[in-house]
Motif scaffolding. Structure first.
Motif, PDB file in Angstrom:
ATOM      1  N   THR A 173      -9.547  -1.060   0.709  1.00 34.30           N
ATOM      2  CA  THR A 173      -8.815  -1.875  -0.255  1.00 34.30           C
ATOM      3  C   THR A 173      -8.997  -3.373  -0.020  1.00 34.30           C
ATOM      4  OG1 THR A 173      -6.831  -1.664   1.077  1.00 34.30           O
ATOM      5  CG2 THR A 173      -7.073  -0.136  -0.753  1.00 34.30           C
ATOM      6  N   TYR A 202      -9.066  -3.128  -5.338  1.00 35.36           N
ATOM      7  CA  TYR A 202      -9.254  -3.786  -4.055  1.00 35.36           C
ATOM      8  C   TYR A 202      -8.843  -5.244  -4.177  1.00 35.36           C
ATOM      9  CZ  TYR A 202     -13.581  -5.807  -5.874  1.00 35.36           C
ATOM     10  OH  TYR A 202     -14.498  -6.493  -6.629  1.00 35.36           O
ATOM     11  N   PHE A 230       0.805  -1.222   0.000  1.00 36.08           N
ATOM     12  CA  PHE A 230       0.000   0.000   0.000  1.00 36.08           C
ATOM     13  C   PHE A 230       0.838   1.272   0.000  1.00 36.08           C
ATOM     14  CE2 PHE A 230      -2.791  -3.144   2.105  1.00 36.08           C
ATOM     15  CZ  PHE A 230      -3.688  -3.274   1.060  1.00 36.08           C
ATOM     16  N   TYR A 282      -9.386   3.293  -6.254  1.00 34.43           N
ATOM     17  CA  TYR A 282      -8.286   2.342  -6.203  1.00 34.43           C
ATOM     18  C   TYR A 282      -8.774   0.904  -6.275  1.00 34.43           C
ATOM     19  CZ  TYR A 282      -5.771   6.450  -4.597  1.00 34.43           C
ATOM     20  OH  TYR A 282      -5.232   7.688  -4.499  1.00 34.43           O
TER      21      TYR A 282
END
Length: 190
Positions: free
Chosen positions: A153, A141, A117, A139
């Motif tokens: 995420t 996941y 991350f 973003y």
């Protein structure tokens, strides 16, 4: 062979593997890679925006030096193990791999030292927007099991399935999580 020669040979081997395969295998997924993964995962599993399944596995370390056994042995395994965190897609491609440090004995410990991350935390992550139920997400996941943190995420399966819709969703998630488990199985073949 002396210990020093062994270390030097291992170092050179790793250096040349990185040099040869860095551009193909040792890289972050490109925007094109992510788009392709979106298409494949949505077609196969019905999950838009999913990069892959994230999980950890313990790898038995048969030749662990005696002085390190205490650091690499967990009570429920009874033998020395290394822990590997990965994100794998359905084609057995590992998009992320991180071996836990000594003493990291579960998924959360490994996640704390993982670099997966960093791009998001540092504001460098590529915007790979997708839409689910009319809501846009920025973003990618990962499908994870119940041990992972509550985070945008991670998508975890339901622990309690109150209705048929949740039961179907849980079954679909568990089916998709088989991708990473299958990848672990291929790695551990003897």
């Amino acid at each position: 062979m002396s210990e020093k020669t062994g270390r030097e040979c291992t170092y050179l081997f790793c250096k040349y593997v990185i040099e040869l395969y860095h551009d193909i295998y040792l890289r972050h997924p490109t925007k094109s890679d992510v788009k392709q993964l979106y298409v494949v995962h949505q077609a196969k599993h019905g999950f838009p925006g999913m990069l892959g399944s994230i999980d950890c596995t313990h790898w038995e370390w048969a030749n662990c030096p005696n002085v390190w056994r205490g650091q690499f042995t967990r009570g429920d395994h009874g033998v020395s193990t290394g822990i590997l965190e990965t994100v794998a897609s359905n084609d057995l491609w590992f998009w992320h791999a991180s071996f836990g440090m000594a003493g990291s004995n579960n998924d959360l410990d490994v996640l704390q030292v993982s670099l997966i991350f960093n791009d998001i935390f540092q504001g460098k992550a590529t915007d790979m927007s997708y839409v689910v139920n009319g809501d846009e997400y920025k973003y990618v996941y990962y499908l994870g099991d119940g041990i992972y943190l509550e985070c945008v995420t991670f998508v975890k399966s339901y622990t309690f399935t109150a209705n048929d819709k949740r039961k179907m969703f849980k079954l679909a998630q568990e089916s998709a999580k088989k991708d990473v488990e299958r990848a672990f199985g291929v790695l551990k073949q003897k």
